[in-house]
Scaffold this active site. Sequence first.
Site, PDB file in Angstrom:
ATOM      1  N   TYR A  60       0.835  -1.269  -0.029  1.00 29.55           N
ATOM      2  CA  TYR A  60      -0.044   0.258   0.062  1.00 29.55           C
ATOM      3  C   TYR A  60       0.927   1.269  -0.075  1.00 29.55           C
ATOM      4  CZ  TYR A  60      -3.852  -3.211   1.402  1.00 29.55           C
ATOM      5  OH  TYR A  60      -4.491  -4.229   1.500  1.00 29.55           O
ATOM      6  N   PRO A 210     -15.536  -4.855   3.377  1.00 26.85           N
ATOM      7  CA  PRO A 210     -16.845  -5.132   4.239  1.00 26.85           C
ATOM      8  C   PRO A 210     -17.911  -3.963   4.034  1.00 26.85           C
ATOM      9  CG  PRO A 210     -15.024  -3.921   5.539  1.00 26.85           C
ATOM     10  CD  PRO A 210     -14.235  -4.196   4.272  1.00 26.85           C
ATOM     11  N   PHE A 214     -14.411   0.126  -2.968  1.00 27.71           N
ATOM     12  CA  PHE A 214     -14.187   1.340  -4.109  1.00 27.71           C
ATOM     13  C   PHE A 214     -15.663   1.487  -4.458  1.00 27.71           C
ATOM     14  CE2 PHE A 214      -9.697  -0.650  -4.365  1.00 27.71           C
ATOM     15  CZ  PHE A 214      -9.192   0.657  -3.636  1.00 27.71           C
ATOM     16  N   PRO A 216     -19.111   1.687  -2.706  1.00 27.72           N
ATOM     17  CA  PRO A 216     -19.706   1.651  -1.412  1.00 27.72           C
ATOM     18  C   PRO A 216     -21.073   0.908  -1.426  1.00 27.72           C
ATOM     19  CG  PRO A 216     -18.914   3.945  -1.515  1.00 27.72           C
ATOM     20  CD  PRO A 216     -18.496   3.262  -2.826  1.00 27.72           C
ATOM     21  N   LEU A 217     -21.295   0.160  -0.526  1.00 24.44           N
ATOM     22  CA  LEU A 217     -22.770  -0.525  -0.491  1.00 24.44           C
ATOM     23  C   LEU A 217     -23.736   0.366  -0.653  1.00 24.44           C
ATOM     24  CD1 LEU A 217     -22.171  -3.071   2.383  1.00 24.44           C
ATOM     25  CD2 LEU A 217     -22.226  -3.843  -0.241  1.00 24.44           C
TER      26      LEU A 217
HETATM   27  N1  LIG Z   1      -6.599  -8.616   0.772  1.00 31.09           N
HETATM   28  C1  LIG Z   1      -6.979  -7.840  -0.121  1.00 31.09           C
HETATM   29  O1  LIG Z   1      -6.708  -8.292  -1.273  1.00 31.09           O
HETATM   30  C2  LIG Z   1      -7.513  -6.606   0.155  1.00 31.09           C
HETATM   31  C3  LIG Z   1      -8.209  -5.797  -0.672  1.00 31.09           C
HETATM   32  C4  LIG Z   1      -8.800  -4.828  -0.374  1.00 31.09           C
HETATM   33  C5  LIG Z   1      -8.695  -4.362   0.851  1.00 31.09           C
HETATM   34  N2  LIG Z   1      -8.039  -5.265   1.746  1.00 31.09           N
HETATM   35  C6  LIG Z   1      -8.076  -4.755   3.346  1.00 31.09           C
HETATM   36  O2  LIG Z   1      -9.281  -4.596   3.720  1.00 31.09           O
HETATM   37  C7  LIG Z   1      -9.514  -3.307   4.412  1.00 31.09           C
HETATM   38  C8  LIG Z   1     -11.151  -2.882   4.367  1.00 31.09           C
HETATM   39  O3  LIG Z   1     -11.136  -2.605   2.822  1.00 31.09           O
HETATM   40  P1  LIG Z   1     -11.628  -1.135   2.155  1.00 31.09           P
HETATM   41  O4  LIG Z   1     -10.743  -0.200   2.893  1.00 31.09           O
HETATM   42  O5  LIG Z   1     -10.728  -1.154   0.662  1.00 31.09           O
HETATM   43  O6  LIG Z   1     -12.951  -1.087   1.695  1.00 31.09           O
HETATM   44  P2  LIG Z   1     -14.097  -1.001   2.823  1.00 31.09           P
HETATM   45  O7  LIG Z   1     -13.659  -1.022   4.134  1.00 31.09           O
HETATM   46  O8  LIG Z   1     -15.322  -1.745   2.266  1.00 31.09           O
HETATM   47  O9  LIG Z   1     -14.900   0.629   2.409  1.00 31.09           O
HETATM   48  C9  LIG Z   1     -13.769   1.810   2.514  1.00 31.09           C
HETATM   49  C10 LIG Z   1     -14.392   2.946   1.837  1.00 31.09           C
HETATM   50  O10 LIG Z   1     -15.688   3.314   2.847  1.00 31.09           O
HETATM   51  C11 LIG Z   1     -15.738   4.701   3.071  1.00 31.09           C
HETATM   52  N3  LIG Z   1     -16.040   4.479   4.780  1.00 31.09           N
HETATM   53  C12 LIG Z   1     -15.504   3.886   5.693  1.00 31.09           C
HETATM   54  N4  LIG Z   1     -16.294   4.063   6.669  1.00 31.09           N
HETATM   55  C13 LIG Z   1     -17.388   4.616   6.358  1.00 31.09           C
HETATM   56  C14 LIG Z   1     -18.516   5.217   7.207  1.00 31.09           C
HETATM   57  N5  LIG Z   1     -18.543   4.992   8.540  1.00 31.09           N
HETATM   58  N6  LIG Z   1     -19.416   5.928   6.386  1.00 31.09           N
HETATM   59  C15 LIG Z   1     -19.502   6.022   5.050  1.00 31.09           C
HETATM   60  N7  LIG Z   1     -18.483   5.636   4.501  1.00 31.09           N
HETATM   61  C16 LIG Z   1     -17.301   4.949   4.889  1.00 31.09           C
HETATM   62  C17 LIG Z   1     -14.394   4.922   3.135  1.00 31.09           C
HETATM   63  O11 LIG Z   1     -14.248   6.480   2.884  1.00 31.09           O
HETATM   64  P3  LIG Z   1     -13.729   7.406   3.972  1.00 31.09           P
HETATM   65  O12 LIG Z   1     -12.091   7.248   3.805  1.00 31.09           O
HETATM   66  O13 LIG Z   1     -14.362   8.715   3.431  1.00 31.09           O
HETATM   67  O14 LIG Z   1     -14.352   6.964   5.199  1.00 31.09           O
HETATM   68  C18 LIG Z   1     -13.843   3.974   1.910  1.00 31.09           C
HETATM   69  O15 LIG Z   1     -14.169   4.933   0.619  1.00 31.09           O
HETATM   70  C19 LIG Z   1      -8.538  -2.477   3.643  1.00 31.09           C
HETATM   71  O16 LIG Z   1      -8.075  -1.280   4.358  1.00 31.09           O
HETATM   72  C20 LIG Z   1      -7.291  -3.429   3.600  1.00 31.09           C
HETATM   73  O17 LIG Z   1      -6.676  -3.375   4.743  1.00 31.09           O
HETATM   74  C21 LIG Z   1      -7.489  -6.432   1.549  1.00 31.09           C
END
Ligand SMILES: NC(=O)c1ccc[n+]([C@@H]2O[C@H](COP(=O)([O-])OP(=O)(O)OC[C@H]3O[C@@H](n4cnc5c(N)ncnc54)[C@H](OP(=O)(O)O)[C@@H]3O)[C@@H](O)[C@H]2O)c1
Length: 282
Positions: A60, A210, A214, A216-217
């Site tokens: 990252y 979750p 990229f 959002p649900l």
């Molecule tokens: N193993 C893999 O291949 C893989 C792939 C992807 C991700 N990951 C891991 O999984 C973690 C979680 O995934 P992710 O961050 O990609 O996706 P996510 O948690 O599903 O969603 C993140 C997005 O949701 C927004 N968000 C977060 N909390 C919110 C809230 N309370 N209200 C409204 N919007 C909210 C964030 O924007 P804001 O910044 O504006 O809050 C961001 O755009 C990553 O950080 C990473 O560590 C692993």
Amino acid sequence: MSKHYTPRNTDLQLNRIGYGAMQLAGPHVWGPPKDRAAAVAVLRAAMELGINHIDTSDFYGPHVTNQIIREALHPYRDDLTIVTKIGFRRGEDQSWLPAASAEELRSAVHDNLRNLGLDVLDVVNYRAPGLEGADGSSIAEPLKAMLRLKEEGLIRHIGLSNVNAEQVAEAQQITDIVCVQNHYNLAHRKDDALIDTLAAQGIAYVPFFPLGGFSPLQSEVLTQTAAALHATPMQVALAWLLQRSPNMLVIPGTSSVTHLRENVAAGALQLDAATVQALNAI
Ligand SMILES: NC(=O)c1ccc[n+]([C@@H]2O[C@H](COP(=O)([O-])OP(=O)(O)OC[C@H]3O[C@@H](n4cnc5c(N)ncnc54)[C@H](OP(=O)(O)O)[C@@H]3O)[C@@H](O)[C@H]2O)c1
């Protein structure tokens, strides 16, 4: 509903609401964030809110996210578990390239150790190939290489990411697996059977994206449920995950302290059976 989870054969006491650090890098998970001080503040707020499980990777940024974690939190609290992942590297064009040879895995472990400022990594996930989900290919060779790194004392526990049930079973022939991190959320439930199998084995399941990642649900049912509970749709999505299975640990990613607080507060939300049923139908 328990607030903690301890994967089998570990002494890790993980709060079920963790933090995913991917959003701390710049756009497209590349380069520095727009506001580094804000990124540091999010991590420090996570600690104050009781989070003790951070998911990261040295790819990252690359390197940037781990360097920010070190700046914000080193020396680390004793109860903090940092989970990282290896198996990919970034191309100059920001692409995600497999990097799973024994030499590349060793070098990735050393990159993580150096940038996080650690002598040993608590948990390292092998991130298997496939950008659209598990490709099902053999992961025996990379797992053997990771076992050697564990035997050398550079890694405490091994996990997997982006794998199917057969790949988990193949890895378990080689070494103990403590967690699996795959794409899963209210609207993407391919892993339902795998989650139950892992729960029975005492292995943590840690959904990535979750909240939809990229994209959002978005769902009418989710919006209506949230309004009825005086919560936000994202809080309901997290509460549904936490109620889905006791081995589910969530790592929502955010660059905002306000969203972080909302995500942690989702742990107090109780969904009744009718609500869960309505959400299951999404
Ligand atoms: N193993 C893999 O291949 C893989 C792939 C992807 C991700 N990951 C891991 O999984 C973690 C979680 O995934 P992710 O961050 O990609 O996706 P996510 O948690 O599903 O969603 C993140 C997005 O949701 C927004 N968000 C977060 N909390 C919110 C809230 N309370 N209200 C409204 N919007 C909210 C964030 O924007 P804001 O910044 O504006 O809050 C961001 O755009 C990553 O950080 C990473 O560590 C692993």
